[in-house]
Design an enzyme around this catalytic site. Structure first.
Site, PDB file in Angstrom:
ATOM      1  N   ASP A 153       0.842  -1.195   0.000  1.00 46.22           N
ATOM      2  CA  ASP A 153       0.000   0.000   0.000  1.00 46.22           C
ATOM      3  C   ASP A 153       0.880   1.249   0.000  1.00 46.22           C
ATOM      4  OD1 ASP A 153      -2.187  -1.653   0.215  1.00 46.22           O
ATOM      5  OD2 ASP A 153      -2.314  -1.468   2.401  1.00 46.22           O
TER       6      ASP A 153
HETATM    7  N1  URA Z   1      -1.248  -5.953   3.783  1.00 48.16           N
HETATM    8  C1  URA Z   1      -1.734  -4.701   3.780  1.00 48.16           C
HETATM    9  O1  URA Z   1      -2.767  -4.428   4.345  1.00 48.16           O
HETATM   10  N2  URA Z   1      -1.043  -3.746   3.140  1.00 48.16           N
HETATM   11  C2  URA Z   1       0.132  -3.987   2.513  1.00 48.16           C
HETATM   12  O2  URA Z   1       0.728  -3.060   1.964  1.00 48.16           O
HETATM   13  C3  URA Z   1       0.620  -5.298   2.524  1.00 48.16           C
HETATM   14  C4  URA Z   1      -0.089  -6.266   3.164  1.00 48.16           C
END
Ligand code: URA
Length: 238
Positions: free
Chosen positions: A104
């Site tokens: 993310d």
């Molecule tokens: N899980 C998440 O919620 N975000 C990420 O970036 C990776 C795994």
């Protein structure tokens, strides 16, 4: 065997026209002999190619480990945000690399970047059970019952039943917790949604390992390095 102009253009030595001009000037030397015709075919793996006296580092694929910073998207292009590919030098961008899986925008840590589609495919296929370990900070105390639920498989808000995950508590008190979470899938916002499913929120998320590789702590956030031959082998043997 590949055309010299194609090899050098792909490595970022300029357009084919520019490479042609370099060759004409005698600035491209293959196995000790200047090659004036840029259309000539050479073996890029077994011959020594020099441009302006410097030996080129030929390879088809690149493999990078980035310590992804906050605020950057894991994509090759974005209309609004800076991408992880924007953080690379042009000498790597010419290989048209992409991230292996996504983090993310606000997640930091280990992100592998390559142009090797086959390896990418292998590493993201859930059936291959590649462990991804995250360090996470949670807004509430994490309990034994949460560990059990993660182990059994969390059901996400859209009804998806996650594969079993390992949840280890590093620290936990009334102010919140720090944990390690190990998952083998990569659903959208997966770790955050797994905690939402047990009525908690992730306030900080950092990936610390991907399969056999650990985040190299000497890489500062926003920086990257090439993987070593040994690291590439480890990934290919996953
Ligand atoms: N899980 C998440 O919620 N975000 C990420 O970036 C990776 C795994």
């Amino acid at each position: 065997m590949e055309r010299l102009d194609k090899i050098l253009a792909n490595l970022g030595y300029g357009s084919r026209k520019e490479v042609k001009a370099l060759c004409r000037k005698g600035e491209v030397v293959v196995d000790g002999t200047p090659v004036k015709d840029s259309a000539e075919k050479v073996d890029p793996v077994n011959s020594t190619i020099e441009v302006k006296g410097e030996k080129i580092n030929y390879r088809k694929f690149i493999y990078l480990m980035m310590n992804k910073p906050d605020g950057v998207v894991s994509a090759t292009f974005d209309n609004y945000d800076e991408t992880v590919i924007d953080l690379l030098d042009p000498e790597y961008q010419v290989f048209e690399p992409f991230p292996i899986g996504r983090l993310d925008k606000d997640t930091v840590g280990l992100l592998l970047i390559t142009n090797d589609g086959e390896l990418n495919h292998k590493l993201i296929a859930p059936k291959n059970h590649v462990d991804k370990v995250y360090y996470a900070e949670i807004n509430k105390p994490v309990e034994e019952s949460d560990i059990e639920k993660f182990k059994k498989g969390i059901t996400l808000d859209d009804g998806y039943l996650c594969m079993p995950a390992k949840l280890e508590v590093i620290n936990s008190d009334e102010n919140g917790s720090s944990v390690h979470v190990t998952i083998q899938e990569g659903k959208f916002h997966q770790v955050k949604r797994m905690f939402e499913a047990v009525d908690k929120s992730v306030v900080y998320l950092r990936r610390i390992s991907f399969g056999p590789l650990k985040l190299d702590e000497t890489i500062e956030e926003g920086n990257f390095r090439e993987l070593t031959e040994e690291e590439i082998e480890l990934l290919k043997n996953v």
